[in-house]
Every structure is written in structure tokens, then in C-alpha cells.
Design a protein around this motif. Structure first.
Motif, PDB file in Angstrom:
ATOM      1  N   GLY A 120       0.813  -1.204   0.000  1.00  0.00           N
ATOM      2  CA  GLY A 120       0.000   0.000   0.000  1.00  0.00           C
ATOM      3  C   GLY A 120       0.850   1.258   0.000  1.00  0.00           C
ATOM      4  O   GLY A 120       1.919   1.310   0.597  1.00  0.00           O
ATOM      5  N   GLY A 121       0.387   2.273  -0.677  1.00  0.00           N
ATOM      6  CA  GLY A 121       1.056   3.567  -0.680  1.00  0.00           C
ATOM      7  C   GLY A 121       2.177   3.717  -1.674  1.00  0.00           C
ATOM      8  O   GLY A 121       2.819   4.775  -1.720  1.00  0.00           O
ATOM      9  N   LEU A 122       2.453   2.679  -2.467  1.00  0.00           N
ATOM     10  CA  LEU A 122       3.555   2.760  -3.427  1.00  0.00           C
ATOM     11  C   LEU A 122       3.085   3.087  -4.840  1.00  0.00           C
ATOM     12  O   LEU A 122       3.906   3.252  -5.739  1.00  0.00           O
ATOM     13  CB  LEU A 122       4.353   1.455  -3.449  1.00  0.00           C
ATOM     14  CG  LEU A 122       5.232   1.189  -2.231  1.00  0.00           C
ATOM     15  CD1 LEU A 122       5.981  -0.133  -2.395  1.00  0.00           C
ATOM     16  CD2 LEU A 122       6.232   2.327  -2.019  1.00  0.00           C
ATOM     17  N   SER A 123       1.783   3.160  -5.049  1.00  0.00           N
ATOM     18  CA  SER A 123       1.263   3.406  -6.393  1.00  0.00           C
ATOM     19  C   SER A 123       1.751   4.737  -6.950  1.00  0.00           C
ATOM     20  O   SER A 123       2.216   4.814  -8.093  1.00  0.00           O
ATOM     21  CB  SER A 123      -0.266   3.369  -6.380  1.00  0.00           C
ATOM     22  OG  SER A 123      -0.798   3.717  -7.639  1.00  0.00           O
ATOM     23  N   GLN A 124       1.673   5.780  -6.134  1.00  0.00           N
ATOM     24  CA  GLN A 124       2.093   7.099  -6.599  1.00  0.00           C
ATOM     25  C   GLN A 124       3.596   7.136  -6.836  1.00  0.00           C
ATOM     26  O   GLN A 124       4.059   7.706  -7.832  1.00  0.00           O
ATOM     27  CB  GLN A 124       1.692   8.167  -5.578  1.00  0.00           C
ATOM     28  CG  GLN A 124       2.015   9.582  -6.031  1.00  0.00           C
ATOM     29  CD  GLN A 124       1.432  10.628  -5.097  1.00  0.00           C
ATOM     30  OE1 GLN A 124       0.643  10.307  -4.209  1.00  0.00           O
ATOM     31  NE2 GLN A 124       1.814  11.875  -5.281  1.00  0.00           N
ATOM     32  N   THR A 125       4.363   6.523  -5.932  1.00  0.00           N
ATOM     33  CA  THR A 125       5.819   6.486  -6.098  1.00  0.00           C
ATOM     34  C   THR A 125       6.204   5.733  -7.359  1.00  0.00           C
ATOM     35  O   THR A 125       7.099   6.156  -8.104  1.00  0.00           O
ATOM     36  CB  THR A 125       6.474   5.820  -4.874  1.00  0.00           C
ATOM     37  OG1 THR A 125       6.138   6.563  -3.701  1.00  0.00           O
ATOM     38  CG2 THR A 125       7.981   5.758  -5.025  1.00  0.00           C
ATOM     39  N   LEU A 126       5.536   4.611  -7.616  1.00  0.00           N
ATOM     40  CA  LEU A 126       5.832   3.814  -8.802  1.00  0.00           C
ATOM     41  C   LEU A 126       5.540   4.612 -10.072  1.00  0.00           C
ATOM     42  O   LEU A 126       6.353   4.620 -11.008  1.00  0.00           O
ATOM     43  CB  LEU A 126       5.010   2.525  -8.787  1.00  0.00           C
ATOM     44  CG  LEU A 126       5.130   1.651 -10.043  1.00  0.00           C
ATOM     45  CD1 LEU A 126       6.534   1.090 -10.169  1.00  0.00           C
ATOM     46  CD2 LEU A 126       4.102   0.519  -9.999  1.00  0.00           C
ATOM     47  N   THR A 127       4.387   5.277 -10.113  1.00  0.00           N
ATOM     48  CA  THR A 127       4.032   6.051 -11.303  1.00  0.00           C
ATOM     49  C   THR A 127       5.021   7.183 -11.523  1.00  0.00           C
ATOM     50  O   THR A 127       5.455   7.439 -12.659  1.00  0.00           O
ATOM     51  CB  THR A 127       2.611   6.621 -11.166  1.00  0.00           C
ATOM     52  OG1 THR A 127       1.703   5.558 -10.865  1.00  0.00           O
ATOM     53  CG2 THR A 127       2.179   7.295 -12.450  1.00  0.00           C
ATOM     54  N   GLU A 128       5.394   7.856 -10.442  1.00  0.00           N
ATOM     55  CA  GLU A 128       6.380   8.937 -10.556  1.00  0.00           C
ATOM     56  C   GLU A 128       7.716   8.401 -11.067  1.00  0.00           C
ATOM     57  O   GLU A 128       8.393   9.046 -11.880  1.00  0.00           O
ATOM     58  CB  GLU A 128       6.560   9.612  -9.200  1.00  0.00           C
ATOM     59  CG  GLU A 128       7.450  10.835  -9.245  1.00  0.00           C
ATOM     60  CD  GLU A 128       7.539  11.521  -7.899  1.00  0.00           C
ATOM     61  OE1 GLU A 128       7.905  12.708  -7.865  1.00  0.00           O
ATOM     62  OE2 GLU A 128       7.246  10.865  -6.865  1.00  0.00           O
ATOM     63  N   MET A 129       8.095   7.217 -10.622  1.00  0.00           N
ATOM     64  CA  MET A 129       9.335   6.612 -11.085  1.00  0.00           C
ATOM     65  C   MET A 129       9.272   6.325 -12.577  1.00  0.00           C
ATOM     66  O   MET A 129      10.251   6.546 -13.311  1.00  0.00           O
ATOM     67  CB  MET A 129       9.618   5.309 -10.320  1.00  0.00           C
ATOM     68  CG  MET A 129      10.979   4.709 -10.642  1.00  0.00           C
ATOM     69  SD  MET A 129      11.238   3.068  -9.922  1.00  0.00           S
ATOM     70  CE  MET A 129      10.323   2.052 -11.096  1.00  0.00           C
TER      71      MET A 129
END
Length: 356
Positions: free
Chosen positions: A35-44
């Protein structure tokens, strides 16, 4: 080289992009279970597109460019002009200087992304045709001058960009799946250019410009082609940025992002496509870990937290350590292949050019 007479199978030629795409796919798959990694992954994934686009020119030509974030800005605002907004009345209210046919148009997001890429690529071709007659430090300074000029122009073009205002209510269409797909496509395009005759001629000019000219290489032309393709890819990253956050502001496209993308490329190794991708993954992982520790990590009955601002300090320290012990970057100018993933196997050489 793709399409050459060398007796190498297409599969062998495409090992590096295949490894990189599979690696990004596995990262996306693992991240989906936390949880909570969706935004980080997309930004990456957005940053992968940006840094790979930067690599297409910088890595192959050897000319450091400080101006490529300008094409990200052009791509982001072109996406706004073509696809904005979720509330149709907002665009004519906020962007009164747009031509009438753009004020009331709202194309589907994929079409807006293609239009943004086309505009960024067209501007990059024109700018490259002018600047690529320069070499070395002069060319690098000229790209920075372009960045500063474009930033000031967009900052004061109130009727078309909104100036310093924040443009919001953009259609959000970039998530982990779309971001990973576009990053994979970008890697393939960059590899095809790298393995094409234009890529080999560009690297020949990078390694010995006099010898390349003596062999019939039109240095200005191959540099301009790479600059244009690089700008197009970075323009895609700009449209992705707008379609990920749903907002655009001129301040987002200047020096901080310029230095961050260059740091990712240099830390990973500007001499290979694998280095460009690895640099993004490595620095994103470091910044995400430090960010979470700044916010506080539960450890038993305690919450372990680090001082605010340590994220930037840690990032700078990582960059210094890599430059001290791996001056050529993490990958050292070499490419990942399936064979190199097995223990004891050497990485394949990166973007050197073949001699007949």
C-alpha cells in the motif's frame, strides 16, 4: 546494428530492452502488493521516460544538456492545450490567449499525449538544428540558455500558459499500468535508435569527431536527429507528468528537476541505456526510503523518525559516493543482458561503436 548484415538474431539484439522492461514489470508487480507505493511507482515511471529521453542525446553524443526539461514543459502545456479540462468552461476562462479552436477542444488523453510529443519533438528539431553546430562546453551552455529563455517565456505568457498560476482539473490518465507501458515503449525506442546507423555514427562522432567526419559522418545531422528524438521522448514525459498529477505549473520545470534527471543519468551511468534506467530506480528507492523514515517508521512501541531534510542530504551523499568509487556510474557503460544476470557472467559492453 538493427537491420545490419551481422549474423546476430533479433532476440540477441533485443536482450537489453527485454531485461529492462521485465525488471520494470517486476517492480510494478511487487509494488502493487504494498500500500502507498502506487504514486511512487508512477512517478518513477515518468522519470524513467525523462531520463531515457535525456540519454538518447547525452549518452550517445557525449554533450551534456541542461535544456531538456524545457521539452518536458512544452509537452505538459501542449497536453493542457489539447486535452484540458475535466470542467470544459475552465480552459477559456484561464487561457484566454489560446486560439479559438483550442479554447473549446478536449481531445482524448492519448491523442493529447501524441500531440504533445509531436510539438516537443518539432521544437527540439528546430532548436537542435541551431545548437548542434556547437560542441562540448559551448553546446552545454547554449542548452542552458534555451532552458532559461523558455522558462521565462512560459512564465510571462499569461494568456496561453497561465503564467505563474497553477492549472488544475486536468484529466488524470497515467497510473502504474500506463506509466509502466509508456516507460517500456520509451526504452524500446531508445534502444532502436542506439542500435541504428544514426546511433553508431553519433557515438563515432562522440569518440573521435575528426575521424568520424573523415569517414563521411554528418555530425550536425546525427546530433540533430538525436536531439529531436530526445526532445520528443521528454515531451511524452511532460504529458505523463500532467496526466499523472492533474495539475501543471511552470515552476515544476526548471533547475531542480533538471539537476535531478541529470543526477539519475550520471549515477546510473550515461554510457548505457541500462545505466539510465538503473539510475532512476536506485535514486527513487533511496529517496522513498528516506522519505518514509522522515515521516516515521513504527518499530515495536516506538516510532523511528529522521530529521526533516535528510532526504536531500542522503541523496547528495549517495551521488558523491557513486562519483568517488564509480566515476562511470553504477553500470560503468555496460548493458544488462540475460546472460549477465547469472553469477560469474560479465555484463555486455555498452554503447561503444563497432569497428569493421
Amino acid at each position: 546494428m538493427i537491420g545490419s548484415n551481422e549474423p546476430r538474431a533479433i532476440w540477441v539484439q533485443l536482450q537489453t530492452p527485454a531485461v529492462l522492461v521485465i525488471m520494470l514489470g517486476l517492480i510494478a508487480l511487487v509494488s502493487s502488493h504494498f500500500g502507498g507505493l502506487s504514486q511512487t511507482l508512477t512517478e518513477m515511471m515518468v522519470r524513467v521516460v525523462l531520463v531515457v529521453g535525456l540519454y538518447v542525446f547525452v549518452g550517445n553524443s557525449g554533450i551534456l544538456s541542461f535544456g531538456h526539461i524545457s521539452f518536458m514543459s512544452i509537452g505538459a502545456y501542449a497536453f493542457v492545450w489539447l486535452s484540458c479540462c475535466t470542467l470544459p468552461m475552465l480552459k477559456p476562462m484561464n487561457l484566454r490567449g489560446l486560439p479559438a479552436f483550442l479554447q473549446h477542444i478536449a481531445l482524448p488523453s492519448p491523442v493529447g499525449l501524441l500531440g504533445a510529443a509531436a510539438l516537443a519533438g518539432a521544437v527540439a528539431i528546430v532548436v537542435g538544428a541551431i545548437l548542434m553546430r556547437l560542441s562540448g562546453t559551448a553546446a552545454s551552455i547554449a542548452t542552458f540558455a534555451f532552458l532559461a529563455g523558455q522558462y521565462a517565456f512560459y512564465m510571462n505568457w499569461n494568456g496561453v500558459t497561465g503564467g505563474t498560476a497553477l492549472l488544475s482539473n486536468l484529466p488524470v490518465f497515467v497510473g502504474p499500468a500506463v506509466g509502466t507501458g509508456l516507460a517500456a515503449l520509451t526504452i524500446l525506442v531508445a534502444w532502436l535508435h542506439q542500435e541504428s546507423r544514426y546511433g553508431f555514427m553519433l557515438r563515432a562522432a562522440r569518440d573521435d569527431q575528426t575521424a568520424a567526419k573523415g569517414s563521411g559522418v554528418n555530425v550536425w545531422f546525427v546530433r540533430t536527429v538525436a536531439f529531436g528524438l530526445s526532445g520528443l521522448i521528454v515531451g511524452v514525459g511532460g504529458a505523463m507528468h500532467a496526466g499523472f498529477l492533474g495539475i501543471v505549473t511552470v515552476d515544476a520545470f526548471y533547475l531542480p528537476l533538471t539537476f535531478l534527471t541529470l543526477a539519475m543519468l550520471i549515477v546510473g551511468g550515461s554510457g548505457s541505456l541500462s545505466g539510465a534506467v538503473i539510475g532512476v530506480v536506485a535514486l527513487t528507492a533511496v529517496t522513498e526510503i528516506l522519505r518514509r523514515f522522515e515521516a516515521g517508521v513504527p518499530v515495536g512501541n516506538m516510532v523511528l523518525s529522521l530529521p526533516a531534510g535528510l532526504q536531500e542530504v542522503g541523496l547528495g551523499l549517495i551521488i558523491i559516493l557513486v562519483m568517488m568509487f564509480r566515476p562511470a556510474g553504477i553500470m560503468g557503460g555496460r548493458e544488462l543482458t540475460f546472460g549477465s544476470l547469472w553469477p560469474g557472467r560479465r555484463l555486455s559492453q555498452g554503447v561503444g561503436y563497432r569497428r569493421s
